[in-house]
Design a protein around this motif. Sequence first.
Motif, short mmCIF file in Angstrom:
data_model
loop_
_atom_site.label_atom_id
_atom_site.label_comp_id
_atom_site.label_asym_id
_atom_site.label_seq_id
_atom_site.Cartn_x
_atom_site.Cartn_y
_atom_site.Cartn_z
N ILE A 95 0.85 -1.21 0.00
CA ILE A 95 0.00 0.00 0.00
C ILE A 95 0.87 1.24 0.00
N LEU A 96 1.89 1.25 0.86
CA LEU A 96 2.79 2.40 0.95
C LEU A 96 3.54 2.62 -0.35
N LEU A 97 4.01 1.54 -0.95
CA LEU A 97 4.77 1.68 -2.20
C LEU A 97 3.88 2.06 -3.38
N LYS A 98 2.61 1.69 -3.33
CA LYS A 98 1.66 2.11 -4.37
C LYS A 98 1.44 3.63 -4.30
N LEU A 99 1.44 4.17 -3.09
CA LEU A 99 1.20 5.60 -2.90
C LEU A 99 2.45 6.45 -3.11
N SER A 100 3.63 5.83 -3.15
CA SER A 100 4.87 6.61 -3.21
C SER A 100 5.64 6.38 -4.50
N LYS A 101 6.34 7.41 -4.92
CA LYS A 101 7.22 7.33 -6.09
C LYS A 101 8.63 6.93 -5.69
N LYS A 102 9.06 7.36 -4.49
CA LYS A 102 10.46 7.19 -4.10
C LYS A 102 10.68 6.25 -2.92
N GLY A 103 9.67 6.07 -2.07
CA GLY A 103 9.85 5.17 -0.94
C GLY A 103 8.95 5.50 0.22
N ALA A 104 9.13 4.73 1.30
CA ALA A 104 8.29 4.88 2.48
C ALA A 104 9.13 4.82 3.76
#
Length: 138
Positions: A95-104
């Motif tokens: 979920i976090l990686l789907k929402l982010s371009k660079k990381g979490a």
Amino acid sequence: SLCFKEKNVDVEKNTFCDVGSGAGFPGAVLSIYYGPVLNITLIESVSKKCSFLEFIKAELDLSYEVICKRAEHINLEFDYAVCRAFGKLKDIEPILLKLSKKGAFVMKGKELPEGYQFCKIDLKDIKDSYIIFIPKTK
């Protein structure tokens, strides 16, 4: 903020989302610390908590946005996602990686799972805690 510095993340040039903001930690706290230079959106699915986040925003004149939806249903992309106590790491990572371009950045306390990058937090009031950094690989 120390982990952002350690990982060379320029808060003024990136967008952030706080997934599962709850009472505003860490998103509202980061907004207080960085002020209007931080472009952050707080994502929370519980409407009562969203109302609280909006109240704090107005009372403290903060500049974040609030999205009152489950993170899985959001089709936006931010440079980085941050979260604390949102769920088990293996469940929230996609979920976090789907929402982010660079990381979490994931605040997970004193337990450090193997195979992840991290920042160790060792301050006067916070001892031996970790923030896991999950870079987005293309």
